[in-house]
Design a protein around this motif. Structure first.
Motif, PDB file in Angstrom:
ATOM      1  N   CYS A  55      -8.229   6.198  -3.786  1.00 52.23           N
ATOM      2  CA  CYS A  55      -7.412   4.988  -3.687  1.00 52.23           C
ATOM      3  C   CYS A  55      -7.734   4.071  -4.855  1.00 52.23           C
ATOM      4  O   CYS A  55      -8.911   3.843  -5.167  1.00 52.23           O
ATOM      5  N   GLU A  56      -6.698   3.540  -5.486  1.00 51.97           N
ATOM      6  CA  GLU A  56      -6.843   2.609  -6.603  1.00 51.97           C
ATOM      7  C   GLU A  56      -6.061   1.344  -6.292  1.00 51.97           C
ATOM      8  O   GLU A  56      -4.899   1.408  -5.886  1.00 51.97           O
ATOM      9  N   ARG A  57      -6.690   0.195  -6.496  1.00 44.01           N
ATOM     10  CA  ARG A  57      -6.053  -1.081  -6.203  1.00 44.01           C
ATOM     11  C   ARG A  57      -5.878  -1.896  -7.482  1.00 44.01           C
ATOM     12  O   ARG A  57      -6.814  -2.094  -8.241  1.00 44.01           O
ATOM     13  N   HIS A  58      -4.655  -2.345  -7.683  1.00 44.73           N
ATOM     14  CA  HIS A  58      -4.342  -3.211  -8.820  1.00 44.73           C
ATOM     15  C   HIS A  58      -4.454  -4.650  -8.332  1.00 44.73           C
ATOM     16  O   HIS A  58      -3.662  -5.112  -7.511  1.00 44.73           O
ATOM     17  N   PHE A 114      -6.356  -2.354   4.945  1.00 43.19           N
ATOM     18  CA  PHE A 114      -5.614  -3.011   3.874  1.00 43.19           C
ATOM     19  C   PHE A 114      -4.968  -4.303   4.372  1.00 43.19           C
ATOM     20  O   PHE A 114      -5.081  -5.352   3.743  1.00 43.19           O
ATOM     21  N   CYS A 153      -3.000   5.194  -2.615  1.00 40.71           N
ATOM     22  CA  CYS A 153      -3.938   6.195  -2.098  1.00 40.71           C
ATOM     23  C   CYS A 153      -3.290   7.568  -2.236  1.00 40.71           C
ATOM     24  O   CYS A 153      -2.207   7.810  -1.676  1.00 40.71           O
ATOM     25  N   THR A 170     -11.051   1.894  -4.863  1.00 41.14           N
ATOM     26  CA  THR A 170     -11.492   1.398  -3.556  1.00 41.14           C
ATOM     27  C   THR A 170     -11.907   2.527  -2.613  1.00 41.14           C
ATOM     28  O   THR A 170     -12.526   2.276  -1.587  1.00 41.14           O
ATOM     29  N   ALA A 225      -7.342  -0.401 -12.927  1.00 38.31           N
ATOM     30  CA  ALA A 225      -7.316  -0.453 -11.468  1.00 38.31           C
ATOM     31  C   ALA A 225      -8.730  -0.339 -10.905  1.00 38.31           C
ATOM     32  O   ALA A 225      -9.605   0.289 -11.498  1.00 38.31           O
ATOM     33  N   ARG A 285      -6.745   3.313   7.040  1.00 38.66           N
ATOM     34  CA  ARG A 285      -6.632   2.766   5.693  1.00 38.66           C
ATOM     35  C   ARG A 285      -5.652   1.595   5.650  1.00 38.66           C
ATOM     36  O   ARG A 285      -5.924   0.562   5.041  1.00 38.66           O
ATOM     37  N   VAL A 305      -1.810  -7.728  -3.935  1.00 38.68           N
ATOM     38  CA  VAL A 305      -2.316  -6.523  -4.579  1.00 38.68           C
ATOM     39  C   VAL A 305      -1.390  -5.341  -4.318  1.00 38.68           C
ATOM     40  O   VAL A 305      -0.621  -5.317  -3.359  1.00 38.68           O
ATOM     41  N   GLU A 329      -1.845  -1.184  -3.981  1.00 40.11           N
ATOM     42  CA  GLU A 329      -2.839  -0.112  -3.866  1.00 40.11           C
ATOM     43  C   GLU A 329      -2.137   1.222  -3.671  1.00 40.11           C
ATOM     44  O   GLU A 329      -1.162   1.321  -2.910  1.00 40.11           O
ATOM     45  N   LEU A 356       0.856  -1.190   0.000  1.00 38.55           N
ATOM     46  CA  LEU A 356       0.000   0.000   0.000  1.00 38.55           C
ATOM     47  C   LEU A 356       0.888   1.233   0.000  1.00 38.55           C
ATOM     48  O   LEU A 356       1.820   1.339   0.807  1.00 38.55           O
TER      49      LEU A 356
END
Length: 344
Positions: free
Chosen positions: A285-288, A336, A301, A277, A274, A332, A297, A299, A222
Motif C-alpha cells: 500500500c502506498e499513500r500520497h 483508512f 493497495c 503504509t 509516496a 484496511r 490523501v 492511497e 482508497l
C-alpha cells in the motif's frame, strides 16, 4: 330492458378487450402482478419513514424516480443506544445484488460492522428482475442497463441516506462508501457528485470511469486492486475472457490513472514520493499525502494475486483463483476511514 340486460355483458366484453389491447394482454398483466408480489416478498421488513430500527438486519424499500428501490441495513448490536454511529454504504458488483454483498460468508461486512460499530447499508442497483437480481450501477461509462437507462443512482443513494437517518442516529460527518467492481466504480462517482455527504470512499476492483467529476471539496480515496485482475485490468481495459459482451461495460480506466486523477482533484503534489503504509508478502500500500488539500490523501493497495476479487474474502471465487489473503479489504478500508477522520 331485457334486451339491454342481454347486451350489457357483450358491451363489457368489447370494452374489456379494447382495454386489454391498449394495456397489453391479460397474461402480461398477471405476470407483472406476480412479479410485483415476488418483489414484495424480498422485503422482509418495510417500515414507515418515522419508525426506529432496532439492532439487527432489515430489508427496506423506498420510492425514487418513479420506481421502488430496496436496500439492506444492519444496525450493530454493539452500538450504544442513542449514540450517533458512523455509516458505510457497501455497493455490490455488476450483475450482483444487495443480498450477495450483505452475505457475511461472501464479504464479512456484517461481522466488521459489529466489530467496529458502524451501520452497514447495502443498496440494490438498477434491475429489471422482480427480485432485484442481475443489478448494475450507473457509474458513468459503466455498466449495462443502469448506464443505458440513465438510472439516477446518485439520487437513489441520497434518498437512501435520508431514509436511514430518519430511522437511526447517524454521525453525518462519518459517512463512507465502498464497493466491489461496478460498485467500486459507483463509489468513485459518489465521491465526485456527493462529496457533501461522504467523508471518504474505498473502491475494490473498480476504477474511476465517471464521465465528469467536479467534487465540491477534496475527498480521501482508497483504491484496492489486484495486479492480475482479469476483469478490470490493472493497466486499463476490460479482460477478454471476463466480458463476452463488451457493450455492457467500457474500456476501463487503469489504476495508476485513477490515482493520478484523484491526486489532481485533491491537489496533491505529484512530485513528492509516496509513503509506504503496508509492505507484506503479496501486497503493498502506498499513500500520497504530500500537500494534499484538506489532508485528502490518496492511497493505493495492490495485491499480486486474487484476480477480480475482494481481498480477505473467504467464500467468493471468480474463476479458478480465490481472493488474496495478503490483506483484508475490510480491515484496511476501515483503518483508512478512521485515519482520515471526519468530513470537513
Amino acid at each position: 330492458m331485457r334486451a339491454y340486460t342481454l347486451l350489457l355483458p357483450l358491451l363489457m366484453l368489447v370494452v374489456g378487450n379494447t382495454a386489454l389491447a391498449q394495456d397489453g394482454s391479460l397474461r402480461e398483466r398477471l405476470r407483472e402482478r406476480m412479479q410485483n408480489r415476488q418483489a414484495d416478498k424480498q422485503a422482509t421488513e418495510t417500515r414507515s419513514p418515522t419508525s426506529a430500527l432496532p439492532a439487527g438486519t432489515h430489508t427496506l424499500s423506498l420510492q425514487h424516480a418513479g420506481a421502488q428501490r430496496t436496500y439492506i441495513v444492519h444496525i450493530p448490536r454493539s452500538l450504544p443506544a442513542n449514540q450517533a454511529a458512523p455509516l458505510l454504504v457497501a455497493l455490490h458488483g455488476g450483475g450482483g445484488n444487495m443480498r450477495f454483498q450483505a452475505d457475511d460468508e461472501n464479504y464479512g461486512l456484517i461481522t466488521k460492522s459489529e466489530q467496529a460499530g458502524f451501520i452497514a447499508v447495502f443498496p440494490n442497483g438498477y434491475s429489471r428482475m422482480p427480485g432485484g437480481g442481475l443489478a448494475t450501477w450507473n457509474a458513468g461509462n459503466c455498466c449495462a442497463q443502469a448506464r443505458d437507462k440513465g438510472s439516477d443512482d446518485v439520487g437513489f443513494i441520497r434518498a437512501l441516506l435520508a431514509d436511514v437517518q430518519q430511522r437511526v442516529a447517524v454521525d453525518p460527518q462519518r459517512i463512507y462508501a465502498t464497493g466491489m467492481s461496478n460498485g467500486g466504480m459507483m463509489a468513485h462517482r459518489l465521491a465526485c457528485e456527493a462529496t457533501d455527504l461522504f467523508a471518504a470512499i474505498a473502491s475494490v476492483a473498480g476504477t474511476d470511469n465517471t464521465r465528469s467529476c467536479k467534487p465540491s471539496r477534496p475527498i480521501p480515496v482508497l483504491i484496492i486492486h489486484a495486479r492480475n485482475d482479469d476483469h478490470v485490468l490493472y493497466e486499463g481495459g476490460a479482460g477478454d475472457k471476463a466480458f463476452k459482451d463488451k457493450s455492457q461495460v467500457t474500456d476501463f480506466t487503469s489504476v495508476p490513472e485513477t490515482a493520478r486523477r484523484w491526486m489532481q482533484r485533491n491537489q496533491c503534489s505529484a512530485s513528492a514520493p509516496a509513503e509506504i503504509t503496508l509492505q507484506v508478502q503479496g501486497a503493498r500500500c502506498e499513500r500520497h499525502v504530500a500537500a494534499c488539500a484538506n489532508s485528502a490523501v490518496v492511497e493505493v493497495c495492490t495485491t499480486e494475486t486474487g484476480g477480480h476479487s475482494w481481498p480477505g474474502a473467504g467464500k467468493v471465487r471468480r474463476g479458478k483463483e480465490g481472493a488474496s489473503q495478503a490483506l483484508s479489504a475490510n480491515d484496511r478500508m476501515w483503518d483508512f476511514f478512521q485515519s482520515v477522520g471526519r468530513k470537513e
